[in-house]
Design a protein around this motif. Structure first.
Motif, short mmCIF file in Angstrom:
data_model
loop_
_atom_site.label_atom_id
_atom_site.label_comp_id
_atom_site.label_asym_id
_atom_site.label_seq_id
_atom_site.Cartn_x
_atom_site.Cartn_y
_atom_site.Cartn_z
N PRO A 64 0.89 -1.37 0.29
CA PRO A 64 0.26 0.06 0.14
C PRO A 64 1.16 1.34 0.09
O PRO A 64 0.33 2.21 -0.35
CB PRO A 64 -0.98 0.19 1.03
N TYR A 65 2.17 1.57 -0.13
CA TYR A 65 3.17 2.43 0.53
C TYR A 65 2.71 3.01 -1.06
O TYR A 65 3.10 4.28 -0.98
CB TYR A 65 4.74 2.07 0.64
N GLU A 66 2.60 2.12 -2.05
CA GLU A 66 2.90 2.93 -3.43
C GLU A 66 1.19 3.34 -3.99
O GLU A 66 1.25 3.96 -4.57
CB GLU A 66 3.28 1.87 -4.11
N ASN A 67 0.23 3.02 -2.87
CA ASN A 67 -0.72 4.31 -3.04
C ASN A 67 -0.52 5.48 -3.20
O ASN A 67 -1.30 6.19 -3.82
CB ASN A 67 -1.91 3.80 -2.16
N GLU A 68 0.76 6.24 -2.66
CA GLU A 68 0.61 7.67 -2.34
C GLU A 68 1.65 8.55 -3.82
O GLU A 68 1.73 7.30 -3.64
CB GLU A 68 1.56 7.87 -0.90
N PRO A 69 0.70 9.01 -3.90
CA PRO A 69 1.32 9.69 -5.18
C PRO A 69 2.68 10.21 -5.06
O PRO A 69 2.79 10.87 -3.91
CB PRO A 69 0.37 11.22 -4.71
N GLU B 39 4.41 5.73 -6.47
CA GLU B 39 3.67 4.76 -6.77
C GLU B 39 5.68 3.87 -7.82
O GLU B 39 5.26 2.38 -7.32
CB GLU B 39 3.31 5.47 -8.40
N ASP B 40 6.84 4.47 -7.44
CA ASP B 40 7.62 4.00 -8.45
C ASP B 40 8.90 3.87 -7.45
O ASP B 40 9.72 3.37 -7.96
CB ASP B 40 8.20 4.37 -10.23
N ALA B 41 8.36 4.30 -5.95
CA ALA B 41 9.85 4.29 -5.50
C ALA B 41 11.04 2.85 -5.28
O ALA B 41 9.63 2.48 -4.76
CB ALA B 41 9.36 4.92 -3.86
N ASN B 42 12.10 2.60 -5.74
CA ASN B 42 12.96 1.68 -4.98
C ASN B 42 14.06 1.88 -4.62
O ASN B 42 15.03 0.41 -4.92
CB ASN B 42 12.62 1.27 -6.48
N THR B 43 14.23 2.74 -3.79
CA THR B 43 15.40 3.04 -3.39
C THR B 43 15.30 2.26 -2.16
O THR B 43 14.04 1.68 -1.69
CB THR B 43 15.60 4.98 -2.81
N GLU B 44 16.70 2.07 -1.46
CA GLU B 44 16.57 1.36 0.16
C GLU B 44 15.62 1.67 0.62
O GLU B 44 15.26 1.34 1.26
CB GLU B 44 18.04 0.64 0.01
N TYR B 45 15.84 3.09 0.92
CA TYR B 45 15.82 3.89 1.90
C TYR B 45 13.57 3.49 1.29
O TYR B 45 12.84 3.15 2.39
CB TYR B 45 15.40 5.80 2.11
N ASP B 46 13.39 3.64 0.33
CA ASP B 46 11.67 3.47 0.31
C ASP B 46 11.43 1.92 1.22
O ASP B 46 10.15 1.52 0.58
CB ASP B 46 11.90 3.75 -1.37
N LYS B 47 12.40 1.05 0.08
CA LYS B 47 12.10 -0.33 0.53
C LYS B 47 11.71 -0.42 1.72
O LYS B 47 11.18 -1.64 2.54
CB LYS B 47 13.62 -1.34 -0.11
N THR B 48 12.68 -0.63 2.77
CA THR B 48 12.47 -0.63 3.75
C THR B 48 11.10 0.34 4.68
O THR B 48 10.83 -0.71 5.50
CB THR B 48 13.83 0.54 5.09
N ASN B 49 10.73 1.53 3.98
CA ASN B 49 9.91 1.84 4.53
C ASN B 49 8.65 0.90 3.94
O ASN B 49 7.71 1.19 4.84
CB ASN B 49 9.84 3.65 3.99
N GLN B 50 8.52 0.29 2.75
CA GLN B 50 7.43 0.07 2.61
C GLN B 50 7.46 -1.59 3.35
O GLN B 50 6.62 -2.06 3.61
CB GLN B 50 8.09 -0.45 1.26
N ALA B 51 8.45 -2.04 3.87
CA ALA B 51 8.46 -3.20 4.75
C ALA B 51 8.12 -2.84 6.22
O ALA B 51 7.10 -3.74 6.65
CB ALA B 51 9.73 -4.09 4.68
N ASN B 52 8.23 -1.93 6.45
CA ASN B 52 7.56 -1.26 7.61
C ASN B 52 5.86 -0.98 8.11
O ASN B 52 5.71 -0.95 8.83
CB ASN B 52 8.97 0.12 8.45
N TYR B 53 6.62 0.14 6.43
CA TYR B 53 4.55 0.21 6.05
C TYR B 53 3.87 -1.19 6.76
O TYR B 53 2.33 -1.15 6.99
CB TYR B 53 4.85 1.21 5.16
#
Length: 444
Positions: A129-134, A137-151
Protein backbone atom coordinates in the motif's frame (compact mmCIF):
# COMPACT_ATOMS: atom_id res chain seq x y z
CA UNK A 1 -34.76 10.94 -4.05
CA UNK A 2 -36.67 9.70 -7.11
CA UNK A 3 -38.28 6.28 -7.32
CA UNK A 4 -35.93 5.43 -10.17
CA UNK A 5 -32.92 6.18 -7.97
CA UNK A 6 -34.31 4.10 -5.08
CA UNK A 7 -35.00 1.19 -7.41
CA UNK A 8 -31.45 1.41 -8.76
CA UNK A 9 -29.93 1.33 -5.26
CA UNK A 10 -32.21 -1.52 -4.16
CA UNK A 11 -31.23 -3.57 -7.19
CA UNK A 12 -27.53 -3.00 -6.53
CA UNK A 13 -27.89 -4.03 -2.88
CA UNK A 14 -29.73 -7.20 -3.86
CA UNK A 15 -27.08 -8.10 -6.43
CA UNK A 16 -24.30 -7.82 -3.85
CA UNK A 17 -26.26 -9.79 -1.26
CA UNK A 18 -27.02 -12.55 -3.74
CA UNK A 19 -23.53 -12.56 -5.22
CA UNK A 20 -20.79 -15.06 -4.47
CA UNK A 21 -18.11 -12.56 -3.41
CA UNK A 22 -17.21 -13.67 0.13
CA UNK A 23 -15.29 -10.46 0.77
CA UNK A 24 -18.18 -7.99 0.39
CA UNK A 25 -21.35 -7.45 2.42
CA UNK A 26 -23.92 -4.64 2.60
CA UNK A 27 -26.79 -3.81 4.91
CA UNK A 28 -29.35 -1.08 5.54
CA UNK A 29 -31.19 -0.08 8.68
CA UNK A 30 -34.93 -0.56 8.36
CA UNK A 31 -35.87 0.47 4.80
CA UNK A 32 -33.63 3.49 4.30
CA UNK A 33 -31.66 2.57 1.19
CA UNK A 34 -29.98 6.00 1.12
CA UNK A 35 -27.73 5.02 4.04
CA UNK A 36 -25.81 1.79 3.52
CA UNK A 37 -23.22 0.03 5.65
CA UNK A 38 -20.64 -2.02 3.77
CA UNK A 39 -18.09 -4.53 4.98
CA UNK A 40 -14.93 -5.39 3.08
CA UNK A 41 -12.87 -8.43 4.10
CA UNK A 42 -9.17 -7.72 3.62
CA UNK A 43 -7.64 -9.64 0.67
CA UNK A 44 -5.34 -12.60 1.30
CA UNK A 45 -1.58 -12.23 0.94
CA UNK A 46 -1.77 -8.59 2.01
CA UNK A 47 -1.27 -6.91 5.41
CA UNK A 48 -5.07 -6.48 5.49
CA UNK A 49 -5.68 -10.22 5.26
CA UNK A 50 -9.07 -11.26 6.69
CA UNK A 51 -9.53 -7.94 8.48
CA UNK A 52 -13.05 -6.50 8.86
CA UNK A 53 -13.21 -3.01 7.35
CA UNK A 54 -16.50 -1.17 7.54
CA UNK A 55 -17.64 1.79 5.45
CA UNK A 56 -20.68 4.09 5.50
CA UNK A 57 -22.19 4.94 2.13
CA UNK A 58 -24.65 7.79 1.67
CA UNK A 59 -26.52 8.14 -1.61
CA UNK A 60 -27.61 11.62 -2.59
CA UNK A 61 -30.66 12.65 -4.56
CA UNK A 62 -28.69 12.82 -7.80
CA UNK A 63 -27.56 9.18 -7.75
CA UNK A 64 -26.57 7.55 -10.09
CA UNK A 65 -25.66 10.73 -11.95
CA UNK A 66 -23.47 11.69 -8.99
CA UNK A 67 -21.35 9.30 -6.91
CA UNK A 68 -22.37 8.54 -3.31
CA UNK A 69 -20.33 9.72 -0.32
CA UNK A 70 -18.19 6.99 1.23
CA UNK A 71 -16.51 7.15 4.63
CA UNK A 72 -14.37 4.65 6.49
CA UNK A 73 -15.75 3.58 9.88
CA UNK A 74 -12.86 1.29 10.89
CA UNK A 75 -10.45 4.03 11.96
CA UNK A 76 -9.83 3.34 15.68
CA UNK A 77 -12.04 6.25 16.65
CA UNK A 78 -10.47 8.57 14.08
CA UNK A 79 -6.92 7.83 15.23
CA UNK A 80 -5.65 5.39 12.60
CA UNK A 81 -4.98 5.84 8.90
CA UNK A 82 -5.08 2.37 7.32
CA UNK A 83 -3.93 3.40 3.85
CA UNK A 84 -2.56 6.45 2.04
CA UNK A 85 -6.03 6.74 0.47
CA UNK A 86 -8.11 5.88 3.56
CA UNK A 87 -7.69 8.65 6.13
CA UNK A 88 -8.03 8.46 9.90
CA UNK A 89 -10.94 10.91 9.70
CA UNK A 90 -12.77 8.52 7.35
CA UNK A 91 -12.16 10.17 3.98
CA UNK A 92 -11.68 7.72 1.10
CA UNK A 93 -9.63 9.14 -1.78
CA UNK A 94 -10.76 7.65 -5.07
CA UNK A 95 -11.11 9.29 -8.46
CA UNK A 96 -14.49 7.60 -9.10
CA UNK A 97 -15.79 9.19 -5.90
CA UNK A 98 -14.53 12.61 -6.93
CA UNK A 99 -12.32 12.77 -3.85
CA UNK A 100 -9.12 12.49 -5.85
CA UNK A 101 -8.05 13.75 -9.24
CA UNK A 102 -7.72 10.86 -11.67
CA UNK A 103 -6.82 10.29 -15.27
CA UNK A 104 -9.35 10.81 -18.03
CA UNK A 105 -11.84 7.96 -17.96
CA UNK A 106 -11.40 7.31 -14.23
CA UNK A 107 -14.15 9.69 -13.17
CA UNK A 108 -17.55 8.59 -11.92
CA UNK A 109 -20.18 7.55 -14.45
CA UNK A 110 -23.71 6.29 -14.00
CA UNK A 111 -22.58 2.95 -15.46
CA UNK A 112 -20.69 2.34 -12.22
CA UNK A 113 -22.32 1.39 -8.95
CA UNK A 114 -21.85 0.40 -5.33
CA UNK A 115 -20.10 -2.90 -6.09
CA UNK A 116 -17.54 -1.22 -8.35
CA UNK A 117 -16.86 1.33 -5.59
CA UNK A 118 -16.30 -1.38 -2.98
CA UNK A 119 -14.03 -3.34 -5.33
CA UNK A 120 -12.04 -0.15 -6.01
CA UNK A 121 -11.60 0.41 -2.26
CA UNK A 122 -10.59 -3.21 -1.82
CA UNK A 123 -7.98 -2.81 -4.54
CA UNK A 124 -6.30 -0.18 -2.34
CA UNK A 125 -5.69 -2.94 0.21
CA UNK A 126 -2.74 -4.34 -1.71
CA UNK A 127 0.41 -6.15 -0.73
CA UNK A 128 2.33 -2.87 -1.01
CA UNK A 129 0.00 0.00 0.00
CA UNK A 130 3.00 2.33 0.31
CA UNK A 131 2.87 2.86 -3.46
CA UNK A 132 -0.70 4.16 -3.24
CA UNK A 133 0.67 7.51 -2.08
CA UNK A 134 1.07 9.90 -5.04
CA UNK A 135 4.73 10.33 -5.87
CA UNK A 136 5.68 6.98 -4.33
CA UNK A 137 4.30 4.73 -7.07
CA UNK A 138 7.71 3.80 -8.43
CA UNK A 139 9.77 4.36 -5.30
CA UNK A 140 12.50 1.70 -5.29
CA UNK A 141 15.47 3.12 -3.38
CA UNK A 142 16.74 1.18 -0.37
CA UNK A 143 15.14 3.85 1.83
CA UNK A 144 11.79 3.28 0.15
CA UNK A 145 12.08 -0.50 0.33
CA UNK A 146 12.72 -0.26 4.06
CA UNK A 147 9.72 2.05 4.44
CA UNK A 148 7.55 -0.32 2.43
CA UNK A 149 8.41 -3.21 4.73
CA UNK A 150 7.84 -1.09 7.84
CA UNK A 151 4.51 0.18 6.54
CA UNK A 152 3.27 -3.32 5.72
CA UNK A 153 4.38 -4.53 9.17
CA UNK A 154 2.39 -1.97 11.14
CA UNK A 155 -0.71 -2.29 8.94
CA UNK A 156 -0.71 -6.05 9.52
CA UNK A 157 -0.47 -5.50 13.30
CA UNK A 158 -3.22 -2.89 13.39
CA UNK A 159 -5.46 -4.93 11.10
CA UNK A 160 -5.39 -7.70 13.69
CA UNK A 161 -5.68 -5.34 16.65
CA UNK A 162 -8.30 -2.88 15.44
CA UNK A 163 -10.29 -4.41 12.61
CA UNK A 164 -10.46 -7.89 14.12
CA UNK A 165 -9.91 -7.87 17.89
CA UNK A 166 -11.42 -4.52 18.82
CA UNK A 167 -14.48 -5.35 16.74
CA UNK A 168 -14.99 -8.86 18.17
CA UNK A 169 -14.32 -7.73 21.74
CA UNK A 170 -16.97 -5.09 21.25
CA UNK A 171 -19.48 -7.68 20.04
CA UNK A 172 -18.68 -9.95 23.00
CA UNK A 173 -18.50 -7.17 25.60
CA UNK A 174 -14.90 -7.97 26.49
CA UNK A 175 -13.23 -5.09 28.35
CA UNK A 176 -15.78 -2.69 26.88
CA UNK A 177 -13.66 -2.22 23.75
CA UNK A 178 -14.74 -2.48 20.18
CA UNK A 179 -15.46 -0.46 17.05
CA UNK A 180 -16.10 3.19 17.82
CA UNK A 181 -18.27 5.50 15.79
CA UNK A 182 -16.53 8.60 14.52
CA UNK A 183 -17.97 11.58 12.70
CA UNK A 184 -16.85 10.94 9.13
CA UNK A 185 -15.17 13.31 6.74
CA UNK A 186 -17.74 15.79 5.44
CA UNK A 187 -17.51 18.92 3.36
CA UNK A 188 -20.33 20.89 4.96
CA UNK A 189 -21.96 21.27 8.37
CA UNK A 190 -25.29 20.19 6.89
CA UNK A 191 -23.79 16.95 5.64
CA UNK A 192 -22.25 16.26 9.04
CA UNK A 193 -25.58 16.63 10.86
CA UNK A 194 -27.34 14.47 8.29
CA UNK A 195 -24.76 11.72 8.87
CA UNK A 196 -25.58 11.34 12.59
CA UNK A 197 -28.29 8.75 11.93
CA UNK A 198 -25.79 6.91 9.76
CA UNK A 199 -23.60 6.34 12.80
CA UNK A 200 -26.30 5.45 15.31
CA UNK A 201 -25.80 2.03 16.96
CA UNK A 202 -26.27 -0.46 14.15
CA UNK A 203 -24.27 -3.68 13.91
CA UNK A 204 -25.49 -5.58 10.84
CA UNK A 205 -22.29 -7.62 10.46
CA UNK A 206 -21.99 -9.01 13.98
CA UNK A 207 -22.88 -12.62 13.23
CA UNK A 208 -20.95 -12.60 9.96
CA UNK A 209 -17.76 -11.40 11.66
CA UNK A 210 -18.12 -13.91 14.50
CA UNK A 211 -18.39 -16.80 12.06
CA UNK A 212 -15.54 -15.47 9.93
CA UNK A 213 -13.34 -15.08 13.01
CA UNK A 214 -13.77 -18.79 13.73
CA UNK A 215 -13.01 -19.61 10.08
CA UNK A 216 -9.85 -17.52 9.99
CA UNK A 217 -8.65 -18.01 13.56
CA UNK A 218 -5.81 -20.33 12.52
CA UNK A 219 -4.68 -17.79 9.90
CA UNK A 220 -4.70 -14.98 12.49
CA UNK A 221 -2.61 -17.08 14.89
CA UNK A 222 -0.21 -18.05 12.10
CA UNK A 223 0.30 -14.38 11.20
CA UNK A 224 0.86 -13.44 14.84
CA UNK A 225 3.41 -16.20 15.38
CA UNK A 226 5.32 -15.31 12.21
CA UNK A 227 5.33 -11.55 12.81
CA UNK A 228 6.25 -11.84 16.50
CA UNK A 229 9.59 -13.32 15.42
CA UNK A 230 10.34 -10.15 13.44
CA UNK A 231 9.00 -7.45 15.76
CA UNK A 232 9.68 -7.43 19.49
CA UNK A 233 7.00 -6.28 21.89
CA UNK A 234 7.27 -2.56 22.61
CA UNK A 235 9.01 -1.66 19.34
CA UNK A 236 7.53 1.57 17.95
CA UNK A 237 5.95 1.80 14.52
CA UNK A 238 7.97 3.70 11.92
CA UNK A 239 6.38 6.92 10.69
CA UNK A 240 5.95 7.20 6.92
CA UNK A 241 7.02 10.34 5.01
CA UNK A 242 3.40 10.96 3.89
CA UNK A 243 1.88 10.67 7.37
CA UNK A 244 1.03 13.90 9.14
CA UNK A 245 -0.55 15.15 12.37
CA UNK A 246 -3.93 13.52 13.13
CA UNK A 247 -3.61 11.39 10.00
CA UNK A 248 -1.13 8.67 10.82
CA UNK A 249 -0.75 5.17 12.25
CA UNK A 250 1.13 5.40 15.54
CA UNK A 251 1.72 2.67 18.07
CA UNK A 252 3.95 -0.21 19.14
CA UNK A 253 4.10 -3.90 18.31
CA UNK A 254 2.41 -6.03 20.97
CA UNK A 255 2.04 -9.47 19.43
CA UNK A 256 2.15 -11.34 22.74
CA UNK A 257 -0.89 -9.37 23.87
CA UNK A 258 -2.65 -9.86 20.53
CA UNK A 259 -2.27 -13.63 20.83
CA UNK A 260 -3.69 -13.58 24.35
CA UNK A 261 -6.68 -11.54 23.21
CA UNK A 262 -7.23 -13.83 20.20
CA UNK A 263 -7.45 -16.82 22.51
CA UNK A 264 -9.96 -15.08 24.78
CA UNK A 265 -12.21 -14.11 21.86
CA UNK A 266 -12.04 -17.67 20.53
CA UNK A 267 -12.97 -19.06 23.94
CA UNK A 268 -15.91 -16.64 24.31
CA UNK A 269 -17.27 -17.64 20.90
CA UNK A 270 -17.05 -21.30 21.90
CA UNK A 271 -18.95 -20.50 25.09
CA UNK A 272 -21.57 -18.62 23.08
CA UNK A 273 -22.69 -21.73 21.19
CA UNK A 274 -22.97 -23.63 24.47
CA UNK A 275 -25.23 -20.83 25.68
CA UNK A 276 -27.34 -21.33 22.55
CA UNK A 277 -27.86 -24.96 23.57
CA UNK A 278 -28.96 -23.95 27.06
CA UNK A 279 -31.28 -21.27 25.66
CA UNK A 280 -32.66 -23.85 23.29
CA UNK A 281 -33.62 -26.23 26.09
CA UNK A 282 -35.46 -23.39 27.80
CA UNK A 283 -37.29 -22.65 24.56
CA UNK A 284 -38.32 -26.32 24.38
CA UNK A 285 -39.63 -26.28 27.94
CA UNK A 286 -41.64 -23.14 27.21
CA UNK A 287 -42.88 -24.63 23.92
CA UNK A 288 -41.79 -21.55 22.00
CA UNK A 289 -42.49 -21.35 18.27
CA UNK A 290 -38.79 -21.44 17.34
CA UNK A 291 -38.33 -24.76 19.18
CA UNK A 292 -41.33 -26.31 17.47
CA UNK A 293 -40.13 -25.06 14.09
CA UNK A 294 -36.64 -26.51 14.54
CA UNK A 295 -38.05 -29.85 15.71
CA UNK A 296 -40.17 -30.04 12.58
CA UNK A 297 -37.24 -29.08 10.34
CA UNK A 298 -35.11 -31.77 11.97
CA UNK A 299 -37.70 -34.46 11.34
CA UNK A 300 -38.10 -33.39 7.72
CA UNK A 301 -34.34 -33.33 7.14
CA UNK A 302 -33.87 -36.69 8.86
CA UNK A 303 -36.57 -38.28 6.72
CA UNK A 304 -35.10 -36.73 3.56
CA UNK A 305 -31.67 -38.27 4.15
CA UNK A 306 -33.19 -41.67 4.87
CA UNK A 307 -34.46 -41.62 1.28
CA UNK A 308 -31.20 -40.18 -0.15
CA UNK A 309 -29.24 -43.04 -1.71
CA UNK A 310 -26.30 -40.84 -2.72
CA UNK A 311 -25.34 -39.72 0.79
CA UNK A 312 -25.00 -41.90 3.87
CA UNK A 313 -25.88 -39.60 6.73
CA UNK A 314 -27.48 -40.26 10.09
CA UNK A 315 -29.04 -37.44 12.09
CA UNK A 316 -30.11 -37.24 15.70
CA UNK A 317 -30.74 -34.53 18.26
CA UNK A 318 -28.27 -33.99 21.08
CA UNK A 319 -30.14 -34.65 24.36
CA UNK A 320 -33.43 -34.19 22.48
CA UNK A 321 -32.48 -30.55 21.93
CA UNK A 322 -33.60 -29.30 18.47
CA UNK A 323 -31.00 -26.53 18.73
CA UNK A 324 -28.10 -29.03 18.59
CA UNK A 325 -28.00 -31.55 15.74
CA UNK A 326 -25.61 -34.50 15.62
CA UNK A 327 -24.60 -35.70 12.15
CA UNK A 328 -22.76 -38.92 11.36
CA UNK A 329 -21.43 -38.80 7.80
CA UNK A 330 -20.09 -41.94 6.13
CA UNK A 331 -17.44 -41.22 3.52
CA UNK A 332 -18.56 -41.63 -0.06
CA UNK A 333 -17.15 -44.65 -1.90
CA UNK A 334 -14.33 -44.11 -4.40
CA UNK A 335 -13.43 -40.73 -2.88
CA UNK A 336 -10.77 -39.57 -0.42
CA UNK A 337 -13.35 -39.95 2.36
CA UNK A 338 -14.14 -43.58 1.48
CA UNK A 339 -14.29 -45.70 4.64
CA UNK A 340 -14.43 -42.73 7.00
CA UNK A 341 -17.02 -41.91 9.63
CA UNK A 342 -17.28 -38.31 10.75
CA UNK A 343 -19.19 -36.94 13.70
CA UNK A 344 -20.37 -33.39 13.10
CA UNK A 345 -22.28 -31.10 15.43
CA UNK A 346 -24.45 -28.23 14.22
CA UNK A 347 -25.33 -25.56 16.79
CA UNK A 348 -28.41 -23.47 16.03
CA UNK A 349 -29.14 -20.11 17.59
CA UNK A 350 -32.52 -19.33 19.19
CA UNK A 351 -32.39 -16.28 16.91
CA UNK A 352 -32.04 -18.33 13.72
CA UNK A 353 -31.90 -17.27 10.90
CA UNK A 354 -30.65 -13.85 12.10
CA UNK A 355 -27.71 -15.80 13.54
CA UNK A 356 -26.58 -18.67 11.32
CA UNK A 357 -25.54 -22.15 12.50
CA UNK A 358 -21.99 -22.89 13.58
CA UNK A 359 -20.59 -26.28 12.69
CA UNK A 360 -17.91 -28.39 14.34
CA UNK A 361 -16.39 -31.58 12.92
CA UNK A 362 -15.71 -33.54 16.10
CA UNK A 363 -13.82 -36.33 14.35
CA UNK A 364 -10.23 -35.19 13.69
CA UNK A 365 -9.66 -34.77 9.95
CA UNK A 366 -6.90 -33.15 7.90
CA UNK A 367 -8.97 -31.13 5.44
CA UNK A 368 -8.57 -27.69 3.85
CA UNK A 369 -12.08 -26.69 4.97
CA UNK A 370 -11.76 -27.91 8.56
CA UNK A 371 -9.72 -25.87 11.03
CA UNK A 372 -7.49 -27.41 13.68
CA UNK A 373 -10.26 -27.10 16.27
CA UNK A 374 -12.84 -28.63 13.92
CA UNK A 375 -14.58 -25.48 12.70
CA UNK A 376 -16.06 -26.25 9.28
CA UNK A 377 -16.23 -23.80 6.41
CA UNK A 378 -19.48 -24.28 4.54
CA UNK A 379 -21.18 -22.18 1.90
CA UNK A 380 -23.77 -22.30 -0.86
CA UNK A 381 -26.82 -22.58 1.38
CA UNK A 382 -29.81 -22.70 -0.94
CA UNK A 383 -32.41 -21.42 1.55
CA UNK A 384 -31.27 -19.37 4.52
CA UNK A 385 -34.29 -20.32 6.68
CA UNK A 386 -34.16 -24.06 5.88
CA UNK A 387 -31.82 -26.10 8.11
CA UNK A 388 -31.86 -28.97 5.64
CA UNK A 389 -30.05 -26.63 3.24
CA UNK A 390 -27.29 -26.18 5.81
CA UNK A 391 -26.89 -29.94 6.19
CA UNK A 392 -26.64 -30.22 2.40
CA UNK A 393 -23.97 -27.50 2.38
CA UNK A 394 -22.00 -29.26 5.14
CA UNK A 395 -21.95 -32.50 3.17
CA UNK A 396 -20.92 -30.73 -0.05
CA UNK A 397 -18.14 -28.85 1.71
CA UNK A 398 -16.56 -32.04 3.05
CA UNK A 399 -17.10 -34.20 -0.03
CA UNK A 400 -16.00 -31.71 -2.69
CA UNK A 401 -13.44 -33.64 -4.74
CA UNK A 402 -12.51 -30.77 -7.07
CA UNK A 403 -12.42 -27.57 -4.97
CA UNK A 404 -11.65 -24.29 -6.68
CA UNK A 405 -8.84 -22.29 -5.16
CA UNK A 406 -10.23 -19.42 -3.11
CA UNK A 407 -8.19 -18.36 -0.06
CA UNK A 408 -11.36 -17.05 1.61
CA UNK A 409 -12.68 -20.63 1.85
CA UNK A 410 -9.54 -22.12 3.38
CA UNK A 411 -9.63 -22.42 7.15
CA UNK A 412 -6.67 -24.79 7.57
CA UNK A 413 -3.55 -22.95 6.33
CA UNK A 414 -1.30 -26.04 6.49
CA UNK A 415 -3.72 -28.24 4.53
CA UNK A 416 -4.38 -25.51 1.95
CA UNK A 417 -0.68 -24.90 1.38
CA UNK A 418 -0.16 -28.59 0.62
CA UNK A 419 -3.28 -29.02 -1.52
CA UNK A 420 -2.40 -26.10 -3.80
CA UNK A 421 1.34 -26.60 -3.64
CA UNK A 422 3.75 -28.68 -5.70
CA UNK A 423 2.86 -32.16 -6.92
CA UNK A 424 4.78 -33.66 -3.99
CA UNK A 425 2.90 -31.42 -1.57
CA UNK A 426 -0.43 -32.46 -3.08
CA UNK A 427 0.51 -36.09 -2.55
CA UNK A 428 1.41 -35.25 1.05
CA UNK A 429 -2.01 -33.63 1.50
CA UNK A 430 -3.74 -36.74 0.15
CA UNK A 431 -1.71 -39.01 2.44
CA UNK A 432 -2.55 -36.92 5.51
CA UNK A 433 -6.22 -36.76 4.57
CA UNK A 434 -6.41 -40.51 3.93
CA UNK A 435 -4.62 -41.28 7.19
CA UNK A 436 -7.13 -39.16 9.13
CA UNK A 437 -9.99 -40.88 7.30
CA UNK A 438 -8.62 -44.32 8.19
CA UNK A 439 -8.30 -43.28 11.84
CA UNK A 440 -11.79 -41.76 11.97
CA UNK A 441 -13.50 -44.98 13.14
CA UNK A 442 -11.57 -44.73 16.42
CA UNK A 443 -13.54 -41.60 17.31
CA UNK A 444 -17.02 -42.94 16.52
Amino acid sequence: MSNQSILRITRELNEIQRGDDLSLAVAIKDVDVRHVRALIIGPSDTPYEFGFFEFAVRFGKEYPTKAPTVNAVTTNGGRTRFNPNIYAQGKVCLSILGTWRGERGEEWSSAQGLESILISIQSLMSGNPYENEPGFEDANTEYDKTNQANYVAKIRHETLRISVLDRLEGYLNIKGTGPKAVTPYKTTEAESSEALDEYAPFEPFKDRCKRRFLWYYDSYIKAIDEESKKHKDGKSFEKMPFEGPSNTMDGTFQYTELRRRMNIVHQKLEEEVQAWAAEGMEAVKKELTIATNLQRQFEQTQEGYKRNCDVQLELELCDKNPFVWNLLLFGKMMTNLDGGMFRIKMFISPRFPQELPRVKVETPIFHHRVSKDGTLFYLDVKRIDDLGSYVDAIVRSLQDEDPKYDPRTLVNPEAAQLLWGTSDEKKQYSRKLRRSVQDSSEFC
